[in-house]
Design an enzyme around this catalytic site. Structure first.
Site, short mmCIF file in Angstrom:
data_model
loop_
_atom_site.label_atom_id
_atom_site.label_comp_id
_atom_site.label_asym_id
_atom_site.label_seq_id
_atom_site.Cartn_x
_atom_site.Cartn_y
_atom_site.Cartn_z
N SER A 1 0.81 -1.22 0.00
CA SER A 1 0.00 0.00 0.00
C SER A 1 0.85 1.27 0.00
O SER A 1 1.98 1.30 0.49
CB SER A 1 -0.90 0.00 1.25
OG SER A 1 -1.55 1.24 1.41
N TYR B 1 -1.71 0.13 9.89
CA TYR B 1 -1.88 -0.59 8.62
C TYR B 1 -0.63 -0.43 7.74
O TYR B 1 -0.11 -1.41 7.20
CB TYR B 1 -3.11 -0.05 7.92
CG TYR B 1 -3.33 -0.56 6.50
CD1 TYR B 1 -3.71 -1.87 6.26
CD2 TYR B 1 -3.16 0.30 5.41
CE1 TYR B 1 -3.92 -2.32 4.96
CE2 TYR B 1 -3.37 -0.15 4.12
CZ TYR B 1 -3.76 -1.46 3.89
OH TYR B 1 -3.95 -1.90 2.62
N LYS C 1 2.13 -3.36 6.50
CA LYS C 1 2.47 -3.59 5.10
C LYS C 1 3.98 -3.45 4.87
O LYS C 1 4.58 -4.23 4.12
CB LYS C 1 1.71 -2.61 4.20
CG LYS C 1 0.22 -2.87 4.13
CD LYS C 1 -0.11 -4.16 3.42
CE LYS C 1 -1.60 -4.32 3.17
NZ LYS C 1 -1.95 -5.57 2.47
#
Length: 321
Positions: free
Chosen positions: A122, A146, A150
């Protein structure tokens, strides 16, 4: 080859599954079986090859054992707990996005020869003070859980690839448009709502400033990106197994303008602009322009314009049952 899509019931997974089912091949090799995995029930597409579905939670070891009961030649890992949920439920985000990923890598390591693992990373792996354009050379300093998950997953993927345990390849995705709904509450879906709701005759709310610069890609461009990534010779990637998918930079105002060009001339403003400080903080910490000389050299291209994004959604709408 046997291909498994994890997160096959999601927005991107559904589109990728349909594409693979329609072509019956990946990276020039025929698909002998397509395995669709998700936490929720998945409607399998019609395909020239057998399609099997499996429902479960990647955090469950028994589920992973069932998934890898037979050899899988290619795993496309799209499943994740997204930004807002990972921020509000730290442990669930860690379990799903990182600890389950380690167990997935271990299942791949037990396979021989090493399977191909395509991983959806991402734009959120980048954060903090950023240059005007973010390319593959910019240091990753994520500002969310998040994004942290990643970034760590990318490092693990590269290390497992270095050892020859897996042919791992990660594609860092910008904001993917346009989710068909219903609304999920994710940040990418709030951007998608600027296109989706007005074109369905509904008003929507935008918590971002109209001039916020966002790096986006249509779901069709993302699907093409994964297909291209699967076909790239391993030597072209070398030790660097992650690559930016070049995005189109747009503002919420530009998206709304492109939508308005599809609406009747005297239609009212379809958007209520209601600032959300937390949302703005997250969006402002993401890259404004997302580029990659490596990706461009390998044939990856961004969407052409905001109008092209709108047309992609309208084509998506025509395909809906």
């Amino acid at each position: 080859m046997r291909v498994a899509i994890l997160g096959a019931g999601g927005f991107l997974g559904t589109r990728l599954a349909a594409r693979l089912a329609a072509t019956g091949q990946l990276a020039g090799q025929p698909i002998a079986e397509l395995l669709l995995f998700d936490r929720h029930a998945v409607q399998p597409p019609s395909a020239p090859c057998p399609v099997r579905t499996l429902r479960g939670d990647l955090c469950d070891a028994a589920t992973l054992d069932a998934l890898f009961a037979r050899r899988i030649d290619c795993v496309v890992h799209l499943a994740a707990t997204l930004t807002v949920d990972a921020e509000s439920d730290f442990r669930r985000g860690l379990d799903t996005n990182l600890l389950a990923f380690v167990q997935l890598l271990e299942r791949c390591r037990a396979q021989a020869p090493a399977p191909l693992l395509l991983f959806a990373s991402s734009i959120a792996t980048f954060g903090g003070p950023l240059p005007e354009a973010v390319d593959d050379e910019v240091r990753q300093a994520p500002g969310t859980s998040y994004g942290t998950h990643k970034a760590i997953a990318e490092l693990l993927l590269a290390d497992y690839a270095r050892h020859g345990f897996v042919d791992g390849r990660a594609l860092r995705l910008p904001i993917v448009l346009t989710h068909p709904g219903p609304a999920t509450g994710s940040i990418s879906d709030q951007v998608a709502a600027l296109v989706r709701e007005p074109l369905r005759g509904q008003r929507t709310r935008c918590g971002m400033a109209p001039d916020s610069r966002l790096a986006v890609a249509s779901v069709d461009t993302v699907v093409e990106g994964f297909l291209r990534l699967a076909a790239v010779p391993a030597q072209a990637l070398g030790a660097r197994r992650s690559i930016n998918l070049p995005g189109l930079t747009v503002t919420p105002a530009q998206l709304v303008q492109a939508v308005r060009r599809q609406l009747p001339a005297h239609a009212p403003d379809p958007v209520d602009w209601q600032p959300d400080a937390q949302l703005q903080r997250i969006v402002d910490g993401w890259p404004k322009a997302f580029v990659s000389a490596r990706a461009t050299a390998l044939g990856f291209t961004p969407d052409a314009s905001a109008d092209a994004l709108v047309q992609s959604f309208l084509a998506q709408e025509r395909r809906r049952p």
